[in-house]
Design an enzyme around this catalytic site. Structure first.
Site, PDB file in Angstrom:
ATOM      1  N   GLU A 159       0.815  -1.218   0.000  1.00 20.96           N
ATOM      2  CA  GLU A 159       0.000   0.000   0.000  1.00 20.96           C
ATOM      3  C   GLU A 159       0.854   1.276   0.000  1.00 20.96           C
ATOM      4  O   GLU A 159       0.377   2.356   0.351  1.00 20.96           O
ATOM      5  CB  GLU A 159      -0.939  -0.004   1.202  1.00 20.96           C
ATOM      6  CG  GLU A 159      -1.893  -1.183   1.205  1.00 20.96           C
ATOM      7  CD  GLU A 159      -2.777  -1.224   2.440  1.00 20.96           C
ATOM      8  OE1 GLU A 159      -3.643  -0.339   2.574  1.00 20.96           O
ATOM      9  OE2 GLU A 159      -2.602  -2.124   3.269  1.00 20.96           O
ATOM     10  N   ASN A 188      -9.821  -0.955   9.997  1.00 19.91           N
ATOM     11  CA  ASN A 188      -8.636  -0.306   9.444  1.00 19.91           C
ATOM     12  C   ASN A 188      -8.165   0.707  10.475  1.00 19.91           C
ATOM     13  O   ASN A 188      -8.891   1.643  10.807  1.00 19.91           O
ATOM     14  CB  ASN A 188      -8.997   0.398   8.124  1.00 19.91           C
ATOM     15  CG  ASN A 188      -7.795   0.899   7.368  1.00 19.91           C
ATOM     16  OD1 ASN A 188      -6.835   1.357   7.969  1.00 19.91           O
ATOM     17  ND2 ASN A 188      -7.850   0.831   6.058  1.00 19.91           N
ATOM     18  N   GLY A 234      -7.099   5.513   4.897  1.00 15.34           N
ATOM     19  CA  GLY A 234      -6.593   6.423   3.880  1.00 15.34           C
ATOM     20  C   GLY A 234      -7.024   7.855   4.123  1.00 15.34           C
ATOM     21  O   GLY A 234      -8.085   8.132   4.686  1.00 15.34           O
ATOM     22  N   ASP A 236     -15.517  -1.557   8.372  1.00 15.80           N
ATOM     23  CA  ASP A 236     -16.252  -1.896   7.156  1.00 15.80           C
ATOM     24  C   ASP A 236     -17.363  -2.890   7.483  1.00 15.80           C
ATOM     25  O   ASP A 236     -17.140  -3.870   8.217  1.00 15.80           O
ATOM     26  CB  ASP A 236     -15.308  -2.487   6.115  1.00 15.80           C
ATOM     27  CG  ASP A 236     -14.294  -1.467   5.614  1.00 15.80           C
ATOM     28  OD1 ASP A 236     -14.568  -0.256   5.727  1.00 15.80           O
ATOM     29  OD2 ASP A 236     -13.234  -1.883   5.111  1.00 15.80           O
ATOM     30  N   TYR A 262      -9.323   3.853  -5.356  1.00 12.77           N
ATOM     31  CA  TYR A 262      -8.252   4.840  -5.452  1.00 12.77           C
ATOM     32  C   TYR A 262      -8.093   5.517  -6.807  1.00 12.77           C
ATOM     33  O   TYR A 262      -7.382   6.520  -6.910  1.00 12.77           O
ATOM     34  CB  TYR A 262      -6.920   4.178  -5.067  1.00 12.77           C
ATOM     35  CG  TYR A 262      -6.925   3.636  -3.659  1.00 12.77           C
ATOM     36  CD1 TYR A 262      -7.031   4.493  -2.569  1.00 12.77           C
ATOM     37  CD2 TYR A 262      -6.840   2.277  -3.420  1.00 12.77           C
ATOM     38  CE1 TYR A 262      -7.046   4.003  -1.277  1.00 12.77           C
ATOM     39  CE2 TYR A 262      -6.859   1.773  -2.126  1.00 12.77           C
ATOM     40  CZ  TYR A 262      -6.957   2.646  -1.069  1.00 12.77           C
ATOM     41  OH  TYR A 262      -6.977   2.159   0.214  1.00 12.77           O
ATOM     42  N   SER A 279      -6.645  -2.602   1.587  1.00 12.53           N
ATOM     43  CA  SER A 279      -6.893  -1.913   0.323  1.00 12.53           C
ATOM     44  C   SER A 279      -7.333  -2.847  -0.802  1.00 12.53           C
ATOM     45  O   SER A 279      -7.015  -2.640  -1.966  1.00 12.53           O
ATOM     46  CB  SER A 279      -5.651  -1.129  -0.122  1.00 12.53           C
ATOM     47  OG  SER A 279      -5.451  -0.029   0.719  1.00 12.53           O
ATOM     48  N   ARG A 292     -11.535   2.926  11.078  1.00 14.16           N
ATOM     49  CA  ARG A 292     -12.706   2.767  10.211  1.00 14.16           C
ATOM     50  C   ARG A 292     -13.140   1.307  10.228  1.00 14.16           C
ATOM     51  O   ARG A 292     -12.303   0.400  10.167  1.00 14.16           O
ATOM     52  CB  ARG A 292     -12.362   3.180   8.782  1.00 14.16           C
ATOM     53  CG  ARG A 292     -13.559   3.574   7.932  1.00 14.16           C
ATOM     54  CD  ARG A 292     -13.176   3.730   6.461  1.00 14.16           C
ATOM     55  NE  ARG A 292     -12.907   2.441   5.858  1.00 14.16           N
ATOM     56  CZ  ARG A 292     -11.804   2.155   5.165  1.00 14.16           C
ATOM     57  NH1 ARG A 292     -10.876   3.067   4.984  1.00 14.16           N
ATOM     58  NH2 ARG A 292     -11.642   0.950   4.655  1.00 14.16           N
ATOM     59  N   GLU A 344     -14.169  -5.863   8.656  1.00 14.74           N
ATOM     60  CA  GLU A 344     -12.807  -5.665   9.152  1.00 14.74           C
ATOM     61  C   GLU A 344     -12.631  -4.267   9.721  1.00 14.74           C
ATOM     62  O   GLU A 344     -13.489  -3.400   9.565  1.00 14.74           O
ATOM     63  CB  GLU A 344     -11.793  -5.909   8.046  1.00 14.74           C
ATOM     64  CG  GLU A 344     -11.937  -5.004   6.836  1.00 14.74           C
ATOM     65  CD  GLU A 344     -10.982  -5.384   5.705  1.00 14.74           C
ATOM     66  OE1 GLU A 344      -9.945  -4.710   5.588  1.00 14.74           O
ATOM     67  OE2 GLU A 344     -11.271  -6.330   4.950  1.00 14.74           O
TER      68      GLU A 344
END
Length: 314
Positions: free
Chosen positions: A30, A280, A284, A264, A224, A158, A262, A278
């Site tokens: 990443e 994070n 980002g 998900d 992205y 990602s 964050r 999951e």
């Protein structure tokens, strides 16, 4: 929930932070996303008078810390040692404050399989899954779990290395993806429904975001590169919105996370059930990223968001 859910800023003097390393780049898969995030964070902090400087990767950071060049670290190193507890343990040894979760929350949440095991033990909902050790019979596991499924590395982010198995004919391609990574893999039942994410900042769950990619999947390109992915914020309404924020905070805490991050989530289209995917711990901060989008919904600018994240290290 409104912007009043945020406490007033703890400080207004940028000198209180001292000299700040914005850690970015590194050597994980990443890297490029991390560099993009890092440049944005660096610019935001400098615009508010913070003495912030870019540092590319952990070896460069260690050299700087040995020479006493920084007082704290804004970690935006995505994946690898930036999120798996290695950096956090290192900085704990140096007694240098760092944004985001500590050793336990970082190490656990970087491992999707162990995170799901903790959630299950805490009574939190997550799709059915199986752990695939290196060399496991992926075909047998897929047929036993029941198609369709996702296969992904347990410790990548990602959407890197994700294979979709919609039918038995897709299994061979998924086996090749697994061979390419060589490590432990997660096979998870595919949930058909809405893809959502909830940012967490301190004790506040930000408004959810429902992700609507132009294509069928929210893959690396949709995250992205593509400009046609839609982000609906808030992603749900009324009691459903309150429920997903409550679930996200519970999942964040159960995984030992703190600071910001964050979660998900999938919402099953048939049943309406919310299912955790999951965590994070270093999300980002690019132009496509989701935590800044959710913060703006509460009237928090990107610059203020970066300040509030850094403020948690005081």
């Amino acid at each position: 929930m409104s912007a009043s859910a945020f406490a007033p800023l703890r400080c207004t003097d940028p000198a209180a932070f001292g000299r700040v390393a914005v850690l970015m780049g590194g050597s994980s898969s990443e890297r490029e996303v991390s560099l993009d995030s890092g440049r944005n964070v660096l610019e935001a902090l400098q615009s508010r008078g913070v003495d912030a400087h870019a540092v590319d990767g952990i070896p460069a950071l260690v050299d700087a810390l040995v020479h006493g060049r920084f007082d704290r670290v804004f970690n935006i190193l995505h994946g690898g040692d930036g999120e798996n507890g290695v950096l956090q343990g290192l900085l704990q040894g140096f007694e240098i404050p760092c944004t985001g979760s500590g050793v336990l929350g970082s190490a656990l949440s970087m491992d999707k399989i162990r995170t799901k095991q903790v959630w299950i033990s805490a009574g939190l909902p997550t799709p059915q899954f199986v752990r695939l050790a290196p060399g496991a019979d992926l075909r047998a596991a897929a047929l036993e779990l029941g198609l369709p499924v996702f296969v992904k590395p347990s410790s990548e982010g990602s959407s890197v290395g994700v294979a979709r198995v919609l039918a038995e004919a897709d299994i061979d391609a998924a086996i090749e993806v697994a061979r390419g990574y060589g490590g432990e893999m997660l096979m998870e039942q595919m949930v058909v429904g809405d893809e959502l994410t909830v940012g967490v900042l301190g004790e506040v769950a930000l408004p959810s975001i429902r992700i609507v990619p132009k294509g069928e999947w929210y893959d690396y390109n949709a995250k992205y590169i593509a400009e046609d992915t839609q982000y609906l914020c808030p992603g749900l309404e009324g009691e459903n919105e309150a429920a997903i924020r409550t679930l996200a905070l519970a999942a964040f805490r159960a995984a030992g996370c703190s600071g910001w991050g964050r979660i998900d989530v999938m919402r099953d289209r048939a049943s309406g059930e919310l299912l955790l995917l999951e965590v994070n711990t270093a999300p980002g901060m690019t132009s496509h990223s989701l935590v800044p989008k959710a913060a703006r919904e509460l009237g928090v600018s990107f610059e203020e968001l970066c300040w509030r994240i850094l403020e948690q290290t005081l």
